[in-house]
Motif scaffolding. Structure first.
Motif, PDB file in Angstrom:
ATOM      1  N   PHE A  23      75.875   1.868  13.153  1.00  0.00           N
ATOM      2  CA  PHE A  23      74.664   2.251  13.887  1.00  0.00           C
ATOM      3  C   PHE A  23      74.836   3.699  14.343  1.00  0.00           C
ATOM      4  N   ARG A  28      70.508   1.952  11.263  1.00  0.00           N
ATOM      5  CA  ARG A  28      71.642   1.169  10.749  1.00  0.00           C
ATOM      6  C   ARG A  28      71.791   1.458   9.265  1.00  0.00           C
ATOM      7  N   HIS A  86      76.512  -7.987  16.157  1.00  0.00           N
ATOM      8  CA  HIS A  86      75.615  -7.590  15.068  1.00  0.00           C
ATOM      9  C   HIS A  86      74.861  -6.299  15.361  1.00  0.00           C
ATOM     10  N   CYS A  87      74.264  -6.174  16.537  1.00  0.00           N
ATOM     11  CA  CYS A  87      73.532  -4.937  16.823  1.00  0.00           C
ATOM     12  C   CYS A  87      73.758  -4.522  18.281  1.00  0.00           C
ATOM     13  N   TYR A 132      73.341 -11.093  18.784  1.00  0.00           N
ATOM     14  CA  TYR A 132      72.459 -11.483  17.677  1.00  0.00           C
ATOM     15  C   TYR A 132      73.330 -12.287  16.718  1.00  0.00           C
ATOM     16  N   ARG A 134      60.390  -4.198   6.383  1.00  0.00           N
ATOM     17  CA  ARG A 134      61.831  -4.088   6.115  1.00  0.00           C
ATOM     18  C   ARG A 134      62.103  -3.653   4.674  1.00  0.00           C
ATOM     19  N   CYS A 174      64.437  -7.278  16.243  1.00  0.00           N
ATOM     20  CA  CYS A 174      64.417  -5.996  15.540  1.00  0.00           C
ATOM     21  C   CYS A 174      63.543  -4.931  16.208  1.00  0.00           C
ATOM     22  N   CYS A 191      65.826  -3.601  18.752  1.00  0.00           N
ATOM     23  CA  CYS A 191      66.996  -2.900  18.204  1.00  0.00           C
ATOM     24  C   CYS A 191      66.599  -1.581  17.531  1.00  0.00           C
ATOM     25  N   GLY A 240      67.191  -0.546  14.525  1.00  0.00           N
ATOM     26  CA  GLY A 240      68.138   0.022  13.574  1.00  0.00           C
ATOM     27  C   GLY A 240      67.663   0.086  12.128  1.00  0.00           C
ATOM     28  N   CYS A 241      66.961  -0.939  11.682  1.00  0.00           N
ATOM     29  CA  CYS A 241      66.668  -1.052  10.244  1.00  0.00           C
ATOM     30  C   CYS A 241      65.318  -0.489   9.824  1.00  0.00           C
ATOM     31  N   ASP A 242      64.436  -0.232  10.779  1.00  0.00           N
ATOM     32  CA  ASP A 242      63.039   0.056  10.414  1.00  0.00           C
ATOM     33  C   ASP A 242      62.486   1.227  11.216  1.00  0.00           C
TER      34      ASP A 242
HETATM   35  S1  SF4 Z   1      66.833  -4.067  13.285  1.00  0.00           S
HETATM   36 FE1  SF4 Z   1      67.131  -6.283  13.274  1.00  0.00          FE
HETATM   37  S2  SF4 Z   1      68.243  -6.778  11.386  1.00  0.00           S
HETATM   38 FE2  SF4 Z   1      68.413  -4.564  11.763  1.00  0.00          FE
HETATM   39  S3  SF4 Z   1      70.341  -4.343  12.835  1.00  0.00           S
HETATM   40 FE3  SF4 Z   1      68.741  -4.459  14.352  1.00  0.00          FE
HETATM   41  S4  SF4 Z   1      68.595  -6.609  14.906  1.00  0.00           S
HETATM   42 FE4  SF4 Z   1      69.755  -6.492  12.988  1.00  0.00          FE
END
Ligand code: SF4
Length: 323
Positions: free
Chosen positions: A39, A48, A86-87, A92, A262, A309, A312, A314-316
């Motif tokens: 991250f 991420r 996880h994050c 998570y 995603r 998400c 978080c 991280g992914c999007d």
């Molecule tokens: S955005 Fe969602 S899938 Fe991606 S690292 Fe964060 S919690 Fe996990």
């Protein structure tokens, strides 16, 4: 890092480490399960990236910061953020790291991972809580035996986890009645993934699953959990058109459901089983802006998310947080 740079990094999706095994953490969740990731926070954005040995991006550790480089040139400068479980900031957990279904883009059924008992989950959350940085609990799961059995198992866990006093979100394969069970147990948010925006493609990439049943559960979830607390992953890069994606974004947001757009992760264990084409930075930006407008039009707010998400990021590219 600005929004465009984050989009560029997501479009690549991977990074190479100087010293492999040192900074990455293993992921057990979802389509990209089984790999390591980092991250990276830079300015207001966090991303991420999955760790691979052949990524065009390279992570460089410096005395008080870190940088991401491409072809020897700095793309972004920032710092690594350690994940909790996880994050960052969240416990998570993936409860069942296996699945009776066979979605063609997902590594979980191939990895045939472990099943966490309630005791294990509680112990992991207790350890995370002891750090003082646990702001939410997010539970996700493959389907070990049946959606019903998984839902009942998760409900029992949610009931126990309420004692930690942080919001709990759950992402599972839904079935009739699961919304009430989870809500009564104390969950505040749910995510049921439609995965593929194109209904015809859906039949091929998610065999044995029903798009309509997932949609019905999402619609009911909005009545029970309220607006801004019901989410659905929509994967970008399975061969769907932007037109279908825009229609799906409209349809979901009009129903009070927040889509999580995603980028597909072409997992090597699924090579050749489905179209899996990482979206370009331009496509990610274009669709994220469309989603932002659709959320606003339907009075939905990504910042209100308590778990998962949207919290978080991280992914999007997350409307309400990244743009
Ligand atoms: S955005 Fe969602 S899938 Fe991606 S690292 Fe964060 S919690 Fe996990």
């Amino acid at each position: 890092m600005d929004l465009e740079t984050k989009a560029r990094l997501i479009a690549v999706g991977t990074v190479r480490l100087e010293e492999p095994q040192q900074e990455g953490r293993a992921s057990t969740a979802g389509p990209g399960a089984g790999g390591q990731s980092i991250f990276f926070q830079s300015g207001p954005h966090m991303v991420r990236l999955s760790v691979t040995a052949d990524s065009p991006l390279r992570l460089e550790s410096r005395p008080d910061e870190a940088a991401i480089l491409q072809d020897g040139r700095e793309v972004a400068c920032g710092r690594l953020v350690p994940p909790l479980l996880h994050c960052p900031g969240q416990a998570y957990l993936t409860v069942s790291e296996r699945c009776i279904y066979d979605c063609k883009f997902c590594a979980v059924p191939r990895l045939k991972g472990g099943i966490k008992s309630q005791e294990t989950v509680i112990q992991m959350v207790e350890e995370a809580a002891r750090t003082g940085s646990m702001q939410a609990i997010s539970l996700t799961s493959g389907v070990e035996v049946s959606p019903q059995q998984e839902g009942e198992k998760m409900t029992a866990m949610v009931r126990e986890l309420c004692r930690f006093g942080v919001p709990i979100g759950v992402s599972i394969c839904p079935y009739p009645g699961v919304n009430r069970l989870l809500h009564e147990a104390g969950a505040v948010e749910v995510k049921y993934n439609l995965e593929c925006a194109d209904r015809e493609l859906f039949k091929r990439v998610c065999p044995g699953m029903s798009y309509q049943e997932i949609m019905d559960a999402l619609v009911e979830a909005v009545e029970i959990f309220g607006k801004n607390h019901v989410f659905s992953n929509i994967i970008l890069g399975l061969g769907e058109s932007d037109e279908v994606l825009r229609r799906t974004i409209d349809d979901l947001t009009e129903k009070g459901i927040i889509p999580v757009l995603r980028a597909v992760y072409p997992h090597p264990l699924r090579a050749g089983e489905a179209v899996m084409e990482r979206p370009s930075a331009e496509r990610l930006l274009d669709l994220a802006r469309y989603l932002k407008d659709a959320l606003e039009k339907n009075r939905l707010d990504g910042r209100a998310a308590l778990t998962g998400c949207y919290r978080c990021t991280g992914c999007d590219l997350i409307p309400g947080r990244d743009l």
